[in-house]
Write an enzyme that holds these catalytic residues in place. Sequence first.
Site, PDB file in Angstrom:
ATOM      1  N   ASP A 115      -5.587   8.864   8.108  1.00  0.00           N
ATOM      2  CA  ASP A 115      -5.702   8.281   9.437  1.00  0.00           C
ATOM      3  C   ASP A 115      -5.499   9.306  10.547  1.00  0.00           C
ATOM      4  OD1 ASP A 115      -6.106   5.758   8.383  1.00  0.00           O
ATOM      5  OD2 ASP A 115      -3.968   5.315   8.304  1.00  0.00           O
TER       6      ASP A 115
ATOM      7  N   LYS B 232       0.836  -1.204   0.000  1.00  0.00           N
ATOM      8  CA  LYS B 232       0.000   0.000   0.000  1.00  0.00           C
ATOM      9  C   LYS B 232       0.869   1.251   0.000  1.00  0.00           C
ATOM     10  CE  LYS B 232      -2.944   2.714   3.099  1.00  0.00           C
ATOM     11  NZ  LYS B 232      -1.963   3.815   3.228  1.00  0.00           N
ATOM     12  N   ASN B 233       1.932   1.249   0.801  1.00  0.00           N
ATOM     13  CA  ASN B 233       2.769   2.432   0.943  1.00  0.00           C
ATOM     14  C   ASN B 233       3.665   2.674  -0.264  1.00  0.00           C
ATOM     15  OD1 ASN B 233       1.686   3.007   3.447  1.00  0.00           O
ATOM     16  ND2 ASN B 233       3.297   1.940   4.576  1.00  0.00           N
TER      17      ASN B 233
ATOM     18  N   ASP C  59       3.877   1.834  11.850  1.00  0.00           N
ATOM     19  CA  ASP C  59       2.664   1.167  11.386  1.00  0.00           C
ATOM     20  C   ASP C  59       2.407  -0.153  12.107  1.00  0.00           C
ATOM     21  OD1 ASP C  59       1.964   3.137   9.652  1.00  0.00           O
ATOM     22  OD2 ASP C  59       2.497   2.068   7.818  1.00  0.00           O
TER      23      ASP C  59
ATOM     24  N   ARG D 297      -4.466  10.223   2.974  1.00  0.00           N
ATOM     25  CA  ARG D 297      -3.255  11.013   3.099  1.00  0.00           C
ATOM     26  C   ARG D 297      -2.340  10.933   1.865  1.00  0.00           C
ATOM     27  NH1 ARG D 297      -0.796  15.169   5.998  1.00  0.00           N
ATOM     28  NH2 ARG D 297       1.428  15.010   5.619  1.00  0.00           N
TER      29      ARG D 297
END
Length: 419
Positions: A117, A23-24, A305, A93
């Site tokens: 978030d 995802k990042n 995370d 974000r």
Amino acid sequence: MSEHFLVTGGNRLEGEVLVGGAKNSVLKLMAAALLAEGTTVVTNCPDILDVPLMADVLRGLGCEVELEDSEVRITTPAEPKYHADFDAVKQFRASVCVLGPLVARCRRAVVALPGGDAIGSRPLDMHQSGLRLLGACSEIEHGCVVAEADDLHGANIRLVFPSVGATENILMAAVLARGETVIDNAAREPEIVDLCNMLNEMGAKVSGGGSSTLTIQGVRKLEPTTHRVIGDRIVAATWGVAASMTRGDVRVRGVNHKHLGLVLDKLRTAGAEVTPEVDGFRVIQRERPKAVNFATLPYPGFPTDLQPMAIGLAAVAEGTSMITENVFESRFRFVEEMIRLGADARTDGHHAVIRGVPVLSSAPVWSSDIRAGAGLVLAGLVADGTTEVHDIFHIDRGYPRFVENLRGLGGVIERVGSE
């Protein structure tokens, strides 16, 4: 209608789970497609909510975006739009990562301040100061980051903190700037390396990925490419911690275990048998986990995370653990929900002290962000009875096929709707 999870504890997780793209990383790679006219293809994309959200952001900038299975095809026009729509950007974000590419391609960008978030302050000061050193003017106006440049030129830029987002935006702006740019104290995450690799495939000249110094030789033009996203180390580690918490035996595939060196060492300290494999790793926990201290730091330190998972592990470990949060000050909101589940925990500033108990107790809990949501589900797996986890849309933003994967490992979880 809203949805929540019902998680029934008491089962040992066993089996194999395949991890998708990070995802990042994927969202930044999608943004990088703005740097080249034509069709860029990103493969191994995770099936998470943030991917179609980023697709909407890119469509608003004039791109054609096709999503099919684990592949995203992005066709960028010769002249992209430079105004990122508020309604699309406010939802997550990572949307701010279009700022650097837009300044590079259009020499102008208007990007609404992003949402995301609730884990603490994440200002854009470093993003803006880096763009200013490259020759752009940048201000906050009417809820938007506005940047404009007649010309971009190389610069020596030192970040006051190795911010992932600032590193990415400055890097993507610098690849089309005149001359040489050096970014000192750059973020070192594997996702940064993934972005550097894709940019070089497009014709950029970036060196130093994975180190604290990035050197970029500006080029006049980039070309589209096809690039495969690296495996998601955070999702992979989540399954590894779940194996340890439930005294399970889980093989995790689809990720480079070298990206999780410190995390896997912590699991070994907790008493797990951890075996690196060619495309992942295996975690076996035979006895109750032992207490372990954690301190979150930028890569290669322990990831922020994974702080909720560390707290979950500590909550059922034998002994007392101290968790120190050095990155996001509001992440300890998660501890309040863990206390609902019977965790013996207290916080003091950026420290949390957790005294492990043999079994947690089921209760209704609420997710405040992606990782907190996953951490609460893991806690529900080691609680008596059935735990309700609410606001699970957060989890859908970061964990593909979460219910299916957990059930495949023997976990008992159900997604239900509620008024």
